[in-house]
Design an enzyme around this catalytic site. Structure first.
Site, PDB file in Angstrom:
ATOM      1  N   ASP A  87       0.838  -1.157  -0.036  1.00  0.00           N
ATOM      2  CA  ASP A  87      -0.089  -0.206   0.073  1.00  0.00           C
ATOM      3  C   ASP A  87       0.833   1.189  -0.078  1.00  0.00           C
ATOM      4  O   ASP A  87       1.606   1.553   1.114  1.00  0.00           O
ATOM      5  CB  ASP A  87      -0.876  -0.035   1.207  1.00  0.00           C
ATOM      6  CG  ASP A  87      -1.860   1.224   1.592  1.00  0.00           C
ATOM      7  OD1 ASP A  87      -2.060   1.754   0.247  1.00  0.00           O
ATOM      8  OD2 ASP A  87      -2.408   1.439   2.460  1.00  0.00           O
ATOM      9  N   ASP A 310      -1.664   5.892  -4.896  1.00  0.00           N
ATOM     10  CA  ASP A 310      -2.146   5.128  -3.976  1.00  0.00           C
ATOM     11  C   ASP A 310      -2.595   3.765  -4.462  1.00  0.00           C
ATOM     12  O   ASP A 310      -3.883   3.466  -4.734  1.00  0.00           O
ATOM     13  CB  ASP A 310      -3.133   5.676  -3.115  1.00  0.00           C
ATOM     14  CG  ASP A 310      -3.744   4.823  -1.746  1.00  0.00           C
ATOM     15  OD1 ASP A 310      -3.046   3.565  -1.792  1.00  0.00           O
ATOM     16  OD2 ASP A 310      -4.605   5.247  -1.138  1.00  0.00           O
TER      17      ASP A 310
END
Ligand SMILES: *[C@@H]1O[C@H](CO)[C@@H](O)[C@H](O)[C@H]1NC(C)=O
Ligand SMILES: *[C@@H]1O[C@H](CO)[C@@H](O)[C@H](O)[C@H]1NC(C)=O
Ligand SMILES: *[C@@H]1O[C@H](CO)[C@@H](O)[C@H](O)[C@H]1NC(C)=O
Ligand SMILES: *[C@@H]1O[C@H](CO)[C@@H](O)[C@H](O)[C@H]1NC(C)=O
Ligand SMILES: *[C@@H]1O[C@H](CO)[C@@H](O)[C@H](O)[C@H]1NC(C)=O
Ligand SMILES: *[C@@H]1O[C@H](CO)[C@@H](O)[C@H](O)[C@H]1NC(C)=O
Length: 476
Positions: A87, A310
């Site tokens: 992530d 992201d």
């Protein structure tokens, strides 16, 4: 995904609770000053079944099934193997999710009919139990860093309570001794731990509460500087990679553009003072539809907008109205107020997409990578959703998200030492990993080693269309 509050949840950016799958990795390769780790993607569809068994509806499916990426890590002595989600929208590593609370399964009534949503591989309690757990009592190298426990809230309402420990962590054969990370005492809505590769909120040379894995890896000399490359590959390709300390010159087209990361000034919630928030922020200056016939149309994005990169977000979060506009240009149907969109799956196969104009580089997000297909169960046809959401958030200033869909079409190098992004259109013409050095021009420049332009597009659509679609790009 960004650790944040209901804001992101409402905006339709879903946490890591997604369809990732640990496979036996073909193995990391270690070279002079870099390691390349395979990243596994699995977009296995969740089960969508109507209770009365009378056909299907794709209502709301887009909000419940998401893709993500995992890597395998080893913790402790002797090593314990676990999978974690990669992530770039968060900072910390934590493991041991609460499998009893991982499920997102629910029954929902839509137009008087009850729809049962199942779990993806990432939220299924049974899958959760297969992914490995860290048992501190079985490691001879565990330590107590004496840092207060933490409660983390991610977009999509994934949460975790973590206690900090320190232990040896290895990824692909390179280790950091005494790395601080979290062991969850409880979590909700994820069946996998999360490894954040974002910068500390205070900046690239600020360790925050404790030194991060990437910083430690560089300090140990295993890699020359804190930098990594992310190659998520096409949606249909199950393996991408993350290269710590290196760049694969055969995974992009043309030259990497260097774009300084920006910061965002935010106000503390209970005072008038502000702080500079670091994330992978950059400016989007234009968005342009590239139709299957090669003709184009610009979108009104209000001049420009700031966005983060992201890979933990399954959707792109765009300025108000832009996701809906793209949906109608794709002949799709907007299904809710955040611009969720269902389309004919045939659109995935068409050439074209949406071009994002960044500072010095245009990246074409192909229809294929923007649209995700979910297999129907019981012989029902597949459904396809467009992975964009309209902003409905209240965060000020607005920051968008270029999530996994965008990153699948990009090759991105995150250079902490110089606080720069290096980015180009993704390609795949083999492997030639070059180590990143240390200093101001540490990331290798020059053109990629892919000699034929638009490798992917050419392969899919034939040379003429491939070049037509990409005309206007600085290719070689
Ligand atoms: C949904 O409803 C079915 C039938 O009543 C039930 O078996 C199932 O447990 C329910 N699932 C959830 C997540 O509530
Ligand atoms: C998870 O959800 C349960 C039930 O709502 C709640 O009691 C618990 O505190 C939550 N745990 C975390 C870590 O958020
Ligand atoms: C830390 O990084 C910022 C940019 O992100 C830079 O302005 C500053 O000079 C750096 N500080 C040190 C001590 O290197
Ligand atoms: C996925 O990528 C690998 C490595 O580049 C390649 O060999 C393979 O053909 C790709 N598979 C698909 C389905 O595109
Ligand atoms: C949308 O529909 C039009 C008219 O049928 C067609 O020409 C176009 O290719 C479609 N666009 C996409 C992206 O499928
Ligand atoms: C050089 O390496 C040191 C030690 O890891 C690191 O702190 C620094 O940020 C690196 N500098 C650059 C420009 O990458």
């Amino acid at each position: 995904m960004a650790p944040s509050t209901a804001v992101l949840a409402a905006a339709g950016c879903f946490a890591v609770a997604s369809a990732l799958h640990a496979q036996s990795f073909p193995g990391a390769s270690v070279g002079h000053g870099f390691i390349s780790i395979p990243v596994s993607a699995d977009r296995r569809a969740a089960v969508l079944a109507k209770r009365d068994g009378s056909g299907y509806s794709d209502v709301s499916i887009q909000n419940l099934h998401i893709s993500g990426y995992t890597i395998q890590i080893e913790i402790g002595t002797p090593p314990q193997t676990l999978d974690v989600a990669v992530d770039t929208g968060s900072v910390e590593l934590w493991v041991n999710p609460n499998c009893d609370r991982s499920s997102l399964a629910k029954n929902e009534t839509v137009n008087g009919q009850t729809i049962t949503y199942g779990d993806s591989v990432l939220t299924d309690p049974a899958e959760c139990r297969k992914r490995g757990r860290y048992d501190a009592s079985k490691s001879s190298t565990v330590g107590d860093p004496k840092i207060p426990s933490q409660f983390i809230v991610y977009g999509g309402q994934t949460t975790a309570n973590i206690d900090y420990v320190s232990d040896k962590i290895s990824i692909g054969g390179l280790s950091v001794d005494s790395q601080i990370f979290g062991a969850a005492t409880d979590s909700n809505q994820t069946g996998i731990g999360i490894m954040g590769f974002g910068p500390a909120r205070g900046g690239y040379n600020n360790s925050g509460t404790y030194p991060l894995f990437l910083t430690q890896l560089a300090k140990s000399g295993a890699i020359a500087s804190p930098a990594f490359s992310l190659d998520l590959r096409d949606l249909d390709n199950a393996t991408g990679s993350i290269v710590f300390g290196g760049v694969d010159k055969k995974k992009y087209m043309g030259a990497l553009a260097t774009i300084p990361f920006q910061t965002v000034s935010r106000k503390y919630s209970n005072s008038d003072s502000t702080y500079e928030e670091h994330s992978y922020y950059l400016t989007v200056k234009s968005m342009t539809l590239v139709r299957p016939d090669g003709s184009t149309k610009g979108y009104d994005i209000g001049g420009s907008f700031l966005t983060s990169l992201d890979c933990g977000s399954a959707n792109n979060l765009l300025p108000v109205g832009v996701a809906s506009a793209i949906c109608s240009d794709l002949n799709g149907t907007v299904t809710d107020s955040v611009g969720s969109c269902s389309v004919d799956c045939a659109a995935r196969q068409r050439p074209g997409g949406v071009t994002f104009g960044l500072d010095g580089k245009d990246i074409l997000l192909s229809y294929e990578n923007m649209i995700e297909e979910f297999a129907g169960s019981n012989g029902q046809p597949s459904t396809c959703v467009v992975r964009n959401s309209d902003n409905v958030a209240f965060v000020n200033p607005f920051t968008g998200i270029l999530g996994a869909p965008f990153l699948r079409s990009s090759y991105a190098v995150f250079d902490w030492g110089n606080s720069n992004l290096h980015i180009a259109q993704a390609a795949d013409c083999g492997t030639n990993i070059v180590a990143i050095g240390n200093g101001t021009n540490s990331v290798p420049s020059g053109n990629s080693d892919c000699t034929s332009p638009a490798a992917r597009f050419v392969a899919k659509f034939g040379l003429a269309l491939g070049v037509a679609v990409l005309s206007g790009f600085a290719l070689l």
